[in-house]
Enzyme design. Structure first.
Site, mmCIF file in Angstrom:
data_model
loop_
_atom_site.group_PDB
_atom_site.id
_atom_site.type_symbol
_atom_site.label_atom_id
_atom_site.label_comp_id
_atom_site.label_asym_id
_atom_site.label_seq_id
_atom_site.Cartn_x
_atom_site.Cartn_y
_atom_site.Cartn_z
ATOM 1 N N ASP A 18 -7.413 3.318 9.715
ATOM 2 C CA ASP A 18 -7.039 2.675 8.458
ATOM 3 C C ASP A 18 -8.213 2.984 7.527
ATOM 4 O O ASP A 18 -9.311 2.459 7.705
ATOM 5 C CB ASP A 18 -6.856 1.172 8.670
ATOM 6 C CG ASP A 18 -5.788 0.609 7.756
ATOM 7 O OD1 ASP A 18 -5.709 1.070 6.603
ATOM 8 O OD2 ASP A 18 -5.058 -0.289 8.187
ATOM 9 N N CYS A 23 -4.155 -17.801 13.827
ATOM 10 C CA CYS A 23 -3.732 -17.030 14.997
ATOM 11 C C CYS A 23 -3.832 -17.909 16.241
ATOM 12 O O CYS A 23 -4.601 -18.863 16.261
ATOM 13 C CB CYS A 23 -4.648 -15.818 15.181
ATOM 14 S SG CYS A 23 -4.414 -14.575 13.908
ATOM 15 N N ARG A 72 0.824 -1.194 0.000
ATOM 16 C CA ARG A 72 0.000 0.000 0.000
ATOM 17 C C ARG A 72 0.866 1.255 0.000
ATOM 18 O O ARG A 72 0.395 2.347 -0.266
ATOM 19 C CB ARG A 72 -0.898 -0.037 1.229
ATOM 20 C CG ARG A 72 -1.968 0.967 1.220
ATOM 21 C CD ARG A 72 -2.718 0.939 2.523
ATOM 22 N NE ARG A 72 -3.714 -0.109 2.570
ATOM 23 C CZ ARG A 72 -4.040 -0.753 3.681
ATOM 24 N NH1 ARG A 72 -3.425 -0.501 4.800
ATOM 25 N NH2 ARG A 72 -4.974 -1.660 3.659
ATOM 26 N N TYR A 73 2.138 1.064 0.344
ATOM 27 C CA TYR A 73 3.074 2.189 0.421
ATOM 28 C C TYR A 73 4.276 1.876 -0.463
ATOM 29 O O TYR A 73 4.604 0.716 -0.682
ATOM 30 C CB TYR A 73 3.537 2.379 1.866
ATOM 31 C CG TYR A 73 2.424 2.656 2.841
ATOM 32 C CD1 TYR A 73 1.783 3.892 2.863
ATOM 33 C CD2 TYR A 73 1.993 1.678 3.745
ATOM 34 C CE1 TYR A 73 0.762 4.148 3.763
ATOM 35 C CE2 TYR A 73 0.969 1.935 4.652
ATOM 36 C CZ TYR A 73 0.356 3.166 4.655
ATOM 37 O OH TYR A 73 -0.656 3.423 5.543
ATOM 38 N N ARG A 108 7.321 -0.053 1.750
ATOM 39 C CA ARG A 108 7.152 -1.200 2.632
ATOM 40 C C ARG A 108 6.035 -2.097 2.144
ATOM 41 O O ARG A 108 5.081 -1.639 1.510
ATOM 42 C CB ARG A 108 6.930 -0.781 4.083
ATOM 43 C CG ARG A 108 5.830 0.225 4.334
ATOM 44 C CD ARG A 108 6.222 1.040 5.580
ATOM 45 N NE ARG A 108 5.132 1.825 6.133
ATOM 46 C CZ ARG A 108 4.794 3.036 5.691
ATOM 47 N NH1 ARG A 108 5.406 3.552 4.633
ATOM 48 N NH2 ARG A 108 3.824 3.708 6.256
ATOM 49 N N ASP A 111 -11.857 -1.112 12.820
ATOM 50 C CA ASP A 111 -12.180 -1.323 11.406
ATOM 51 C C ASP A 111 -13.567 -1.969 11.306
ATOM 52 O O ASP A 111 -13.925 -2.793 12.141
ATOM 53 C CB ASP A 111 -11.138 -2.241 10.759
ATOM 54 C CG ASP A 111 -9.752 -1.607 10.732
ATOM 55 O OD1 ASP A 111 -9.657 -0.408 10.414
ATOM 56 O OD2 ASP A 111 -8.769 -2.311 11.025
ATOM 57 N N CYS A 119 -11.862 -8.964 14.870
ATOM 58 C CA CYS A 119 -10.770 -9.055 13.889
ATOM 59 C C CYS A 119 -11.123 -8.401 12.553
ATOM 60 O O CYS A 119 -12.163 -8.677 11.969
ATOM 61 C CB CYS A 119 -10.418 -10.519 13.647
ATOM 62 S SG CYS A 119 -9.183 -10.729 12.352
ATOM 63 N N LYS A 172 -3.154 4.437 6.376
ATOM 64 C CA LYS A 172 -3.433 4.823 7.758
ATOM 65 C C LYS A 172 -3.149 6.303 7.973
ATOM 66 O O LYS A 172 -2.149 6.820 7.496
ATOM 67 C CB LYS A 172 -2.548 4.010 8.697
ATOM 68 C CG LYS A 172 -2.827 2.511 8.662
ATOM 69 C CD LYS A 172 -1.958 1.769 9.665
ATOM 70 C CE LYS A 172 -2.188 0.275 9.633
ATOM 71 N NZ LYS A 172 -1.633 -0.377 8.420
ATOM 72 N N ARG A 178 -9.577 -8.938 9.814
ATOM 73 C CA ARG A 178 -9.397 -9.904 8.720
ATOM 74 C C ARG A 178 -10.211 -11.165 8.993
ATOM 75 O O ARG A 178 -9.842 -12.251 8.550
ATOM 76 C CB ARG A 178 -7.914 -10.270 8.569
ATOM 77 C CG ARG A 178 -7.060 -9.120 8.100
ATOM 78 C CD ARG A 178 -5.762 -9.573 7.429
ATOM 79 N NE ARG A 178 -5.029 -8.398 6.998
ATOM 80 C CZ ARG A 178 -3.889 -7.971 7.557
ATOM 81 N NH1 ARG A 178 -3.318 -8.665 8.517
ATOM 82 N NH2 ARG A 178 -3.294 -6.878 7.128
ATOM 83 N N CYS A 210 -9.700 -12.836 17.731
ATOM 84 C CA CYS A 210 -10.314 -11.638 18.278
ATOM 85 C C CYS A 210 -11.720 -11.521 17.710
ATOM 86 O O CYS A 210 -11.917 -11.693 16.502
ATOM 87 C CB CYS A 210 -9.502 -10.414 17.874
ATOM 88 S SG CYS A 210 -7.771 -10.555 18.351
HETATM 89 C C1 LIG Z 1 -0.562 -1.027 8.338
HETATM 90 C C2 LIG Z 1 0.117 -1.385 7.107
HETATM 91 C C3 LIG Z 1 1.473 -1.089 6.930
HETATM 92 C C4 LIG Z 1 2.309 -0.444 8.020
HETATM 93 O O1 LIG Z 1 1.994 0.878 8.233
HETATM 94 P P1 LIG Z 1 2.841 1.719 9.277
HETATM 95 O O2 LIG Z 1 2.123 3.017 9.314
HETATM 96 O O3 LIG Z 1 4.238 1.794 8.769
HETATM 97 O O4 LIG Z 1 2.788 0.979 10.593
HETATM 98 C C5 LIG Z 1 2.059 -1.399 5.734
HETATM 99 N N1 LIG Z 1 1.355 -1.983 4.732
HETATM 100 C C6 LIG Z 1 0.057 -2.273 4.872
HETATM 101 C C7 LIG Z 1 -0.642 -2.911 3.742
HETATM 102 C C8 LIG Z 1 -0.610 -1.994 6.059
HETATM 103 O O5 LIG Z 1 -1.904 -2.310 6.205
HETATM 104 S S1 SF4 Z 2 -7.043 -9.143 14.959
HETATM 105 FE FE1 SF4 Z 2 -7.343 -10.962 13.642
HETATM 106 S S2 SF4 Z 2 -5.338 -11.283 12.659
HETATM 107 FE FE2 SF4 Z 2 -4.996 -9.967 14.474
HETATM 108 S S3 SF4 Z 2 -4.536 -11.384 16.176
HETATM 109 FE FE3 SF4 Z 2 -6.728 -10.964 16.249
HETATM 110 S S4 SF4 Z 2 -7.620 -12.686 15.082
HETATM 111 FE FE4 SF4 Z 2 -5.443 -12.599 14.519
#
Ligand SMILES: *Cc1c(COP(=O)(O)O)cnc(C)c1O
Ligand code: SF4
Length: 356
Positions: A317, A110, A97-98, A101, A280, A117, A324, A119, A114
């Site tokens: 996010d 996991c 996304r960036y 990174r 989220d 969660c 973010k 995801r 959660c």
């Molecule tokens: C959250 C996230 C990151 C990391 O973001 P930081 O602001 O550097 O912590 C990088 N890539 C993706 C796809 C993310 O969701």
């Molecule tokens: S939020 Fe989702 S991916 Fe993160 S630790 Fe909890 S269950 Fe696992």
């Protein structure tokens, strides 16, 4: 006479039935909870089960991990991929996304699940638990071929679910990429199953040539058991600093005492609070929602009353995958220019000026 509570379970509880038998969920909710379980993964590991006060519906650990009937209602704004991961997937398991990174998800299970969660539609036993080896290789080949990538973030699922041998293989490949400067690991393991950070895993982490940073997901002070604190110390001994990301959650950490208590407990455990995430909008999580104004007011109330080193960035996010951004209250009220002073809001709420 009150019956003695059932003994703490020795292994991870993975069903409504097991949770009811352990006294951690009410038997009257069985049918609803079985429906939840059919839709979303359930796992309550022993360390967390032992922290839950049976019969207390407001227990901050239970609220995070024990399924609730409310999860069955999906609000109109809730979606399966709230942060738009899919739009940025460059290949299976790799999200960019960036520019500098990339997020790498070699595993989709996991140690706990959660209830909020983000995801939840993509993690859990219903999925292939690991990315197949050829896709792991393909993802690492992609990173190797993209010299602009400075940071690889291992996420998931929980990367510490991988065996030390598999993790080591990933680190060795990253070590060979000159352009990769740091490797970050997002994990829930420190508080969910600290015993997993054993000698074999610590050796692998200590052997990485790239600097490793761990970002631990922790939402309540109670999660910081003595085992969790020991795990942090063990990580630090092998040269790995630990940051925390937390989610602002209704009924878990949405008060000055709850959130302040968490942030102070993190510092005592040698963990630097990094992000406080705004929830989220994943399906069936509306009962955890804390409005943005309330989140900002909480942080505002904490600023100046707890250590500046304890303050996280309150982060959204952006739905749809736009990245973010901070939601923190603005303290700058006017930018100084020419003869006009700048104006700021002081920690005590008063307005103060500054010249340039
Ligand atoms: C959250 C996230 C990151 C990391 O973001 P930081 O602001 O550097 O912590 C990088 N890539 C993706 C796809 C993310 O969701
Ligand atoms: S939020 Fe989702 S991916 Fe993160 S630790 Fe909890 S269950 Fe696992």
């Amino acid at each position: 006479m009150k019956a003695a509570p059932p003994p703490s379970p020795q292994h991870t509880l993975r069903s409504a039935k097991a949770l009811i038998e352990a006294g951690l969920a009410p038997a009257t909710e069985r049918t609803a909870l079985e429906h939840v379980e059919a839709r979303y993964a359930v796992a309550v590991p022993p360390v967390l089960a032992a922290l839950i006060e049976p019969g207390n519906p407001d227990d901050p650990i239970a609220r995070q991990v024990v399924p609730q009937a409310e999860e069955l209602s999906t609000a109109p704004h809730e979606v399966e991929d709230p942060i738009g991961d899919q739009a940025h997937e460059v290949m299976a398991g790799l999200i960019r996304r960036y520019p500098d990174r990339v997020l790498f998800k070699p595993v989709l299970v996991c140690p706990l699940y959660c209830r909020f969660c983000f995801r939840r539609a993509h993690v859990g036993p219903g999925q292939a638990p690991m990315l197949p080896p050829h896709q792991v290789e393909a993802a690492l080949d992609w990173v190797a071929a993209h010299p602009e990538i400075r940071e690889v973030i291992l996420s998931g699922g929980d990367p510490f679910m991988l065996s030390p041998r598999r993790l080591s293989a990933i680190f060795k490949r990253l070590d060979a990429m000159a352009h990769v400067e740091v490797v970050r690991i997002h994990t829930r393991m420190l508080t969910a199953a600290p015993e997993k950070l054993d000698q074999a895993l610590l050796e692998v982490l200590g052997a990485s040539a790239k600097p490793l940073w761990v970002v631990a997901h922790i939402n309540h002070a109670k999660e910081l058991t003595s085992q969790a604190v020991q795990a942090v110390r063990a990580l630090m001994r092998v040269g790995v600093p630990v940051l925390a990301q937390s989610v602002l959650l209704r009924g878990v950490n949405d008060s000055v005492e709850g959130l302040g208590g968490l942030l102070r407990a993190l510092l005592r455990a040698r963990i630097k609070p990094y992000y406080l995430h705004h929830l989220d909008a994943a399906p069936g999580t509306a009962h955890f929602h804390v409005p943005v104004e309330e989140g900002r007011a909480l942080l505002e109330a904490l600023r100046g009353t707890i250590s500046g080193t304890a303050m996280p960035t309150y982060t959204l996010d952006i739905p749809g995958g736009y990245g973010k951004v901070p939601l923190d209250a603005d303290h700058l009220q006017a930018i100084p220019h020419g003869n006009f002073p700048g104006m700021v809001k002081a920690p005590d709420g008063s307005t103060r000026s500054f010249q340039r």
